[in-house]
Design an enzyme around this catalytic site. Structure first.
Site, mmCIF file in Angstrom:
data_model
loop_
_atom_site.group_PDB
_atom_site.id
_atom_site.type_symbol
_atom_site.label_atom_id
_atom_site.label_comp_id
_atom_site.label_asym_id
_atom_site.label_seq_id
_atom_site.Cartn_x
_atom_site.Cartn_y
_atom_site.Cartn_z
ATOM 1 N N THR A 5 14.336 28.143 29.283
ATOM 2 C CA THR A 5 13.056 28.404 28.515
ATOM 3 C C THR A 5 12.076 27.192 28.649
ATOM 4 O O THR A 5 12.496 26.084 28.229
ATOM 5 C CB THR A 5 13.024 29.036 27.147
ATOM 6 O OG1 THR A 5 13.986 30.290 27.338
ATOM 7 C CG2 THR A 5 11.685 29.157 26.691
ATOM 8 N N GLU A 22 11.006 30.996 32.562
ATOM 9 C CA GLU A 22 12.275 30.366 32.515
ATOM 10 C C GLU A 22 12.658 29.905 33.915
ATOM 11 O O GLU A 22 12.185 30.563 34.901
ATOM 12 C CB GLU A 22 13.632 31.664 32.302
ATOM 13 C CG GLU A 22 13.773 31.916 30.771
ATOM 14 C CD GLU A 22 12.381 32.551 30.091
ATOM 15 O OE1 GLU A 22 11.841 33.500 30.672
ATOM 16 O OE2 GLU A 22 12.498 32.451 28.809
ATOM 17 N N CYS A 24 10.908 25.735 20.764
ATOM 18 C CA CYS A 24 11.995 25.526 19.769
ATOM 19 C C CYS A 24 13.312 25.026 20.161
ATOM 20 O O CYS A 24 14.033 24.549 19.543
ATOM 21 C CB CYS A 24 12.273 26.982 19.072
ATOM 22 S SG CYS A 24 10.491 28.322 19.021
ATOM 23 N N TYR A 26 14.312 32.552 15.987
ATOM 24 C CA TYR A 26 13.829 33.891 16.494
ATOM 25 C C TYR A 26 12.678 34.604 15.414
ATOM 26 O O TYR A 26 12.753 35.889 15.615
ATOM 27 C CB TYR A 26 14.938 34.773 16.948
ATOM 28 C CG TYR A 26 15.388 34.482 18.517
ATOM 29 C CD1 TYR A 26 15.706 33.333 18.857
ATOM 30 C CD2 TYR A 26 15.292 35.496 19.437
ATOM 31 C CE1 TYR A 26 15.998 32.973 20.065
ATOM 32 C CE2 TYR A 26 15.391 35.179 20.378
ATOM 33 C CZ TYR A 26 15.828 33.836 20.901
ATOM 34 O OH TYR A 26 15.919 33.691 22.210
HETATM 35 FE FE1 SF4 Z 1 11.163 29.652 20.558
HETATM 36 FE FE2 SF4 Z 1 11.301 32.255 20.350
HETATM 37 FE FE3 SF4 Z 1 10.966 31.261 22.549
HETATM 38 FE FE4 SF4 Z 1 13.250 31.123 21.562
HETATM 39 S S1 SF4 Z 1 12.248 33.008 22.122
HETATM 40 S S2 SF4 Z 1 12.124 29.200 22.483
HETATM 41 S S3 SF4 Z 1 13.038 30.952 19.442
HETATM 42 S S4 SF4 Z 1 9.675 31.333 20.889
HETATM 43 FE FE FE Z 2 15.518 31.382 23.420
#
Ligand code: SF4
Ligand code: FE
Length: 480
Positions: free
Chosen positions: A189, A255, A102, A294
């Site tokens: 991420t 991460e 995302c 989210y």
């Molecule tokens: Fe996507 Fe949720 Fe991961 Fe953020 S935490 S990248 S919104 S899956």
């Molecule tokens: Fe995130």
């Protein structure tokens, strides 16, 4: 669109300079710590091929008219925004994890608006550059890693006030064919599951900070980009007991700390260069989209609620009224999170660039709920699961010739349910509430897409207090 296998093949060709546990990682595809996280990213390709998921997972490109993965799409309608929320929930439930893609989608959409707005003010050509780049990303169905969070050093100081000028990513040299950048982006991420990395500013800037007001894209394995893999709780279980004890046997999140050691960016990949007055706008646009994303946590909530119901059934407590009540509380919290994500989509609007943007007040409310509700859902799950979740022996003890029979005998629940099933569900709840999965279900819920205070500030700014005061005054007869 790429298939799952084509995506993994494409990652095999990447040459990351990646370090983990103090050692260089030669190949991201075969590493046992990375593998579940790559599976998870691959799920975004896999699901797009499933007829059942097609509406949520794919869209028609406004550039090429071709069907593309929604993660590469620029939202063209309210319907697109709504499907985005639904996609995030569905993938959260499919993977029980952060599926990582995302951030790229939200960066591309923010860039589609910000580049247009900068061009309107300064007569630049960023939007044209961006659209060329976007076409490449859509045609190749690439994963982009949106990189926002700088190291920040002393939080009380602005970028130019830091003793170390690299605490915020900045330009250190300008050449005829491009720029040279130095600094770092943290908590990235999906960093080494990505084809591209797109950097953007992390905060509002003043004119003196203009060297820090930059945005650009690079292939993720560009020379001069160094990746340092983040540790997660219980991560080595993926090596020593990768089946039952990891809890989620298929997927996980990732991460990295990403260091830019004088990396070169050609001009055609620069999308913002010293327009410091647009830095805040960029942050707000990206953050609002990402707060909507989210919705993923409602999907993970679906998994945790399902797991909690199952453990109650396996342990013979499912009929107790207090257990049923607690499960209803979990459902209510989970559905409240998705409701806000959907509402910020339904209340979205079209921006001058043509892109559809979410309602920012509601997106911030959505994310502020996410900083709290998963913790309460996790607390209730642990309450129902019982302490055995953190005291039971390992899967190797279960299979041991001398003691295995005792683990089986004394961890038994109701008749007819194999003890292994009870252990698996308990491990999944452990994963989501304090193990590998809790990284994304809890701490990322708190700090991802901005820590709670960032949402509170925005809610305070965006709420129409005058309208509310007028409503109150009218009803009690105050005239002014
Ligand atoms: Fe996507 Fe949720 Fe991961 Fe953020 S935490 S990248 S919104 S899956
Ligand atoms: Fe995130």
């Amino acid at each position: 669109m790429k298939t799952r296998n084509e995506y993994i093949k494409s990652m095999k060709k990447m040459h990351f300079e990646l370090y983990m546990f103090g050692e260089r990682v030669p190949n991201v595809v075969d590493n046992p710590i990375i593998k579940p996280t790559m599976n998870c990213m691959a799920a975004t390709y896999e699901a797009a091929q499933e007829p059942e998921y097609q509406k949520a997972m794919t869209a028609i490109s406004h550039l090429s008219g071709k069907r593309i993965n929604r993660f590469c799409h620029i939202h063209q309608s309210i319907e697109d925004l709504v499907y985005k929320s639904k996609m995030c929930r569905r993938l959260g439930a499919y993977t029980g994890s952060c599926f990582q893609r995302c951030v790229g989608m939200d960066t591309l959409n923010a860039l589609s608006m910000v580049t247009y707005d900068i061009d309107q003010k300064y007569g630049t050509e960023y939007n044209k550059r961006f659209l060329n780049y976007l076409r490449y990303v859509q045609d190749e169905d690439l994963v982009c890693c949106g990189a926002m969070t700088d190291a920040k050093g002393d939080r009380s100081l602005r970028p130019t006030e830091q003793t170390d000028p690299d605490q915020y990513l900045h330009v250190v040299d300008e050449k005829s064919d491009g720029i040279v950048v130095r600094g770092a982006k943290l908590h990235q991420t999906g960093a080494v599951n990505s084809h591209e990395i797109i950097c953007m500013p992390t905060r509002a800037m003043r004119e003196e900070d203009k060297d820090y007001a930059i945005s650009f894209a690079l292939p993720s394995d560009t020379e001069g980009i160094i990746y340092i893999y983040g540790r997660q709780s219980s991560d080595t279980r993926k090596i020593d007991s990768p089946d039952m004890d990891v809890g989620n046997i298929r997927y996980g999140g990732q991460e990295c700390m990403v260091v830019f050691e004088d990396a070169f960016v050609p001009w055609e990949r620069v999308f913002m260069y010293k327009e410091w007055d647009f830095a805040f706008d960029f942050v707000e646009k990206f953050a609002s989209y990402h707060r909507q994303s989210y919705a993923c946590k409602s999907g993970i909530g679906d998994v945790l609620i399902g797991a909690t119901q199952l453990i109650a059934e396996y342990q013979g407590t499912a009929q107790a009224s207090h257990i049923r009540d607690k499960i209803i509380d979990m459902i209510q919290l989970n559905e409240t999170m998705i409701s806000c994500s959907l509402s910020c989509a339904y209340e979205g609007h079209q921006e001058p660039s043509g892109t559809y943007f979410v309602n920012t007040l509601l997106a911030n409310v959505a994310k502020l709920n996410v900083t709290r509700f998963p913790y309460e859902i996790a607390r209730l799950a642990q309450d129902i699961a019982g302490g055995v979740m953190v005291t039971m022996p390992s899967e190797k003890d279960l299979g041991h010739p001398r003691i295995g029979k005792y683990v089986t005998k004394y961890l038994k629940g109701i008749e007819g349910v194999p003890v292994e099933n009870r252990i698996r569900i308990l491990r999944l709840i452990e994963n989501l509430t304090l193990g590998l999965g809790a990284v994304c279900y809890l701490t990322e819920s708190m700090h991802g897409a901005g820590s709670p205070m960032a949402q509170r500030i925005m809610i305070g700014r965006l709420a129409d207090m005058e309208r509310m005061k007028r409503a109150a005054k009218r009803l009690c007869g105050i005239e002014s």
